[in-house]
Scaffold this active site. Structure first.
Site, PDB file in Angstrom:
ATOM      1  N   GLU A 164       5.527  -5.377 -48.858  1.00  9.11           N
ATOM      2  CA  GLU A 164       4.182  -5.856 -48.202  1.00  9.11           C
ATOM      3  C   GLU A 164       3.831  -7.132 -48.718  1.00  9.11           C
ATOM      4  O   GLU A 164       4.167  -7.361 -50.027  1.00  9.11           O
ATOM      5  CB  GLU A 164       3.139  -4.675 -47.949  1.00  9.11           C
ATOM      6  CG  GLU A 164       3.541  -3.638 -47.289  1.00  9.11           C
ATOM      7  CD  GLU A 164       2.642  -2.538 -47.159  1.00  9.11           C
ATOM      8  OE1 GLU A 164       1.612  -2.191 -48.258  1.00  9.11           O
ATOM      9  OE2 GLU A 164       2.768  -1.647 -46.245  1.00  9.11           O
TER      10      GLU A 164
ATOM     11  N   CYS B 242      -0.361 -13.111 -51.512  1.00  6.34           N
ATOM     12  CA  CYS B 242      -0.097 -12.098 -52.456  1.00  6.34           C
ATOM     13  C   CYS B 242       1.146 -11.680 -52.413  1.00  6.34           C
ATOM     14  O   CYS B 242       1.394 -11.103 -51.290  1.00  6.34           O
ATOM     15  CB  CYS B 242      -1.273 -11.023 -52.382  1.00  6.34           C
ATOM     16  SG  CYS B 242      -1.153  -9.675 -53.475  1.00  6.34           S
TER      17      CYS B 242
ATOM     18  N   CYS C 279       7.463   0.265 -57.956  1.00  2.80           N
ATOM     19  CA  CYS C 279       7.393  -0.243 -59.182  1.00  2.80           C
ATOM     20  C   CYS C 279       7.550   1.108 -60.097  1.00  2.80           C
ATOM     21  O   CYS C 279       7.231   2.335 -59.866  1.00  2.80           O
ATOM     22  CB  CYS C 279       5.908  -0.317 -59.169  1.00  2.80           C
ATOM     23  SG  CYS C 279       5.426  -1.093 -61.040  1.00  2.80           S
TER      24      CYS C 279
ATOM     25  N   CYS D 210       1.535   3.618 -62.888  1.00  6.89           N
ATOM     26  CA  CYS D 210       0.097   3.769 -63.319  1.00  6.89           C
ATOM     27  C   CYS D 210      -0.723   4.616 -62.356  1.00  6.89           C
ATOM     28  O   CYS D 210      -0.544   4.681 -61.010  1.00  6.89           O
ATOM     29  CB  CYS D 210      -0.605   2.275 -63.032  1.00  6.89           C
ATOM     30  SG  CYS D 210       0.184   1.049 -64.061  1.00  6.89           S
TER      31      CYS D 210
ATOM     32  N   CYS E 126      -2.732   3.786 -59.014  1.00  5.27           N
ATOM     33  CA  CYS E 126      -2.162   2.586 -58.156  1.00  5.27           C
ATOM     34  C   CYS E 126      -0.994   3.259 -56.920  1.00  5.27           C
ATOM     35  O   CYS E 126      -0.131   4.229 -57.401  1.00  5.27           O
ATOM     36  CB  CYS E 126      -1.507   1.734 -59.100  1.00  5.27           C
ATOM     37  SG  CYS E 126      -0.599   0.401 -57.818  1.00  5.27           S
TER      38      CYS E 126
ATOM     39  N   CYS F  24      -5.956  -4.520 -53.422  1.00 12.44           N
ATOM     40  CA  CYS F  24      -5.148  -4.229 -54.748  1.00 12.44           C
ATOM     41  C   CYS F  24      -4.985  -2.584 -54.642  1.00 12.44           C
ATOM     42  O   CYS F  24      -5.728  -1.685 -54.672  1.00 12.44           O
ATOM     43  CB  CYS F  24      -6.032  -4.655 -55.927  1.00 12.44           C
ATOM     44  SG  CYS F  24      -6.363  -6.094 -56.021  1.00 12.44           S
TER      45      CYS F  24
HETATM   46  N1  SAH Z   1       2.068  -4.793 -61.295  1.00  9.59           N
HETATM   47  C1  SAH Z   1       1.333  -5.722 -61.519  1.00  9.59           C
HETATM   48  C2  SAH Z   1       0.787  -6.685 -60.256  1.00  9.59           C
HETATM   49  C3  SAH Z   1       0.403  -5.674 -59.141  1.00  9.59           C
HETATM   50  S1  SAH Z   1      -1.006  -4.422 -59.244  1.00  9.59           S
HETATM   51  C4  SAH Z   1      -0.115  -5.346 -62.305  1.00  9.59           C
HETATM   52  O1  SAH Z   1      -0.334  -4.264 -62.718  1.00  9.59           O
HETATM   53  O2  SAH Z   1      -0.727  -6.282 -62.929  1.00  9.59           O
HETATM   54  C5  SAH Z   1      -2.259  -5.818 -58.714  1.00  9.59           C
HETATM   55  C6  SAH Z   1      -3.770  -5.209 -59.510  1.00  9.59           C
HETATM   56  O3  SAH Z   1      -4.356  -4.376 -58.629  1.00  9.59           O
HETATM   57  C7  SAH Z   1      -3.795  -4.888 -60.558  1.00  9.59           C
HETATM   58  O4  SAH Z   1      -4.573  -5.451 -61.718  1.00  9.59           O
HETATM   59  C8  SAH Z   1      -4.017  -3.269 -60.712  1.00  9.59           C
HETATM   60  O5  SAH Z   1      -4.719  -3.033 -61.894  1.00  9.59           O
HETATM   61  C9  SAH Z   1      -4.806  -3.269 -59.639  1.00  9.59           C
HETATM   62  N2  SAH Z   1      -4.780  -1.946 -58.631  1.00  9.59           N
HETATM   63  C10 SAH Z   1      -3.979  -0.930 -58.764  1.00  9.59           C
HETATM   64  N3  SAH Z   1      -4.385  -0.092 -57.898  1.00  9.59           N
HETATM   65  C11 SAH Z   1      -5.523  -0.093 -57.568  1.00  9.59           C
HETATM   66  C12 SAH Z   1      -6.570   0.393 -56.967  1.00  9.59           C
HETATM   67  N4  SAH Z   1      -6.217   1.497 -56.228  1.00  9.59           N
HETATM   68  N5  SAH Z   1      -7.612   0.038 -56.562  1.00  9.59           N
HETATM   69  C13 SAH Z   1      -7.958  -1.281 -57.201  1.00  9.59           C
HETATM   70  N6  SAH Z   1      -7.135  -1.874 -57.976  1.00  9.59           N
HETATM   71  C14 SAH Z   1      -5.880  -1.473 -58.168  1.00  9.59           C
HETATM   72 FE1  SF4 Z   2       2.919  -1.065 -60.987  1.00 13.49          FE
HETATM   73 FE2  SF4 Z   2       0.607  -0.464 -59.642  1.00 13.49          FE
HETATM   74 FE3  SF4 Z   2       0.913  -0.488 -62.406  1.00 13.49          FE
HETATM   75 FE4  SF4 Z   2       1.089  -2.746 -61.195  1.00 13.49          FE
HETATM   76  S1  SF4 Z   2      -0.591  -1.163 -61.177  1.00 13.49           S
HETATM   77  S2  SF4 Z   2       2.453  -2.033 -62.883  1.00 13.49           S
HETATM   78  S3  SF4 Z   2       2.031  -2.453 -59.219  1.00 13.49           S
HETATM   79  S4  SF4 Z   2       2.199   1.043 -61.074  1.00 13.49           S
END
Ligand code: SAH
Ligand code: SF4
Length: 334
Positions: free
Chosen positions: A85, A99, A106, A110, A113, A326
């Site tokens: 996406e 974006c 991934c 995390c 996420c 995000c």
């Molecule tokens: N993997 C990279 C880039 C993609 S994530 C990273 O982690 O930086 C992009 C952003 O979305 C990151 O700052 C992450 O902390 C945030 N993010 C992930 N899940 C989220 C959620 N459910 N709500 C708000 N921000 C989130």
């Molecule tokens: Fe991967 Fe989501 Fe963590 Fe970014 S925030 S490193 S996309 S698992």
């Protein structure tokens, strides 16, 4: 899998398309950059070539499009059937940000996420990264900025990421300046060092989420390998070379990282670096036990940040209603 023409230099385009002269490859490339991917529409190609090349140059296709007021999300099918996406975010003026995803899924997992729940399916190649940009620009607006905040950890796919950035930056191609490109990382320290060594004015954003080691390790596995002390060292050395303000993305989780103590720890982490904290109230993901902070909780935290003299901004989550915000990107792959 066919290699995307977008990832090819002029010699490779000549060979791939059986063109005789380099200027013909240049015509093709100029058209591709403009989003003209159907050879029959490339009017400055000879009629013979136009009739011979009866296919579309894209290796990827849009399978779904969702729109909200300020965001458009595309689901893009890759040649092997996997789906990634990407999102176009617009500010209502002439700033349009692409974006982009760097991986399918991934590996970082995390806890807050959605992409993390997929695991890593595979890395994207440079052509697949660029084609996302092309699909987004074909929506009709000139893209001015790029952020790698889609699916995946960009610094874990360093080679293809940098190849794509090189082409997106090339003045003869997409001509996006490095200053308008942001790489967001969860804190993959070796990747930050590699990026510093390139000495390019690309912007860096780091998903800090919390400046408390124990709390961070609990929800971000990467912190168990690269704790905050190492992350901080890497950021400071990046900044020494690039002298660019770093963004610390701070996904706000109700009752977890929004207390006065959390603000103090953040202050300490930021000492010695020029950084802006970007607060992102958690976007709900089904099946996860986190909650978004209330407006009162957000206000209390920002009051603490103000008191401590921390620079911050709050990200209004554009595209939340289409799961384009995000951490809400994930695809139902076959
Ligand atoms: N993997 C990279 C880039 C993609 S994530 C990273 O982690 O930086 C992009 C952003 O979305 C990151 O700052 C992450 O902390 C945030 N993010 C992930 N899940 C989220 C959620 N459910 N709500 C708000 N921000 C989130
Ligand atoms: Fe991967 Fe989501 Fe963590 Fe970014 S925030 S490193 S996309 S698992």
């Amino acid at each position: 899998m066919r290699k995307s023409l977008y990832a090819m230099n002029l010699d490779e385009i000549m060979e791939e398309l059986n063109l005789e002269k380099k200027f013909q490859a240049r015509i093709v490339r100029d058209n591709l950059v403009k989003g003209i991917t159907d050879f029959s529409q490339m009017t400055s190609l000879s009629k013979k070539d136009r009739e011979r090349l009866r296919w579309d140059a894209m290796t990827t296709s849009i399978v779904e499009k969702q729109e909200s007021l300020s965001a458009v999300k595309l689901a893009i099918r890759l040649q092997d059937g996997l789906v990634v996406e990407c999102v176009r975010l617009s500010d209502g003026k002439d700033r349009h940000t692409a974006c982009l995803s760097s991986q399918v899924g991934c590996a970082m997992g995390c806890a807050f996420c959605k992409t993390g729940t997929m695991g890593l399916k595979r890395n994207l190649d440079s052509g697949e990264i660029i084609e996302q940009f092309v699909h987004l620009e074909k929506l009709g607006e000139k893209i001015s900025h790029i952020v790698f905040m889609g699916m995946g950890e960009p610094l874990n796919n360093f080679g293809p990421l940098m190849e794509a950035i090189h082409i997106l930056h090339d003045r003869e191609q997409f001509d996006i300046s490095y200053r308008k490109i942001t790489i967001s990382t969860s804190g993959f320290v070796p990747g930050i060092h590699k990026l510093s060594e390139l000495e390019l004015p690309i912007k860096l954003a780091v998903s800090l989420v919390t400046a408390d080691d124990a709390k961070r390790s609990r929800i971000m596995r990467i912190n168990r390998t690269y704790p905050l002390s190492e992350l901080k060292k890497a950021l400071i050395s990046f900044q020494r070379r690039e002298n660019k303000r770093i963004t610390l993305e701070y996904c706000m989780l109700k009752g977890y990282n929004t207390g006065a103590e959390d603000a103090e720890k953040l202050k300490k982490f930021m000492s010695g670096m020029d950084a802006l904290v970007n607060l992102i109230p958690w976007n709900p993901v089904e099946g996860m036990s986190f909650e978004s902070p209330s407006d009162d909780e957000i206000r209390a935290f920002t009051n603490e940040l103000k008191r401590l003299g921390i620079n911050y901004s709050i990200r209004r989550s554009k595209g939340r209603d289409i799961s384009g915000a995000c951490g809400q990107l994930a695809s139902k792959n076959e």
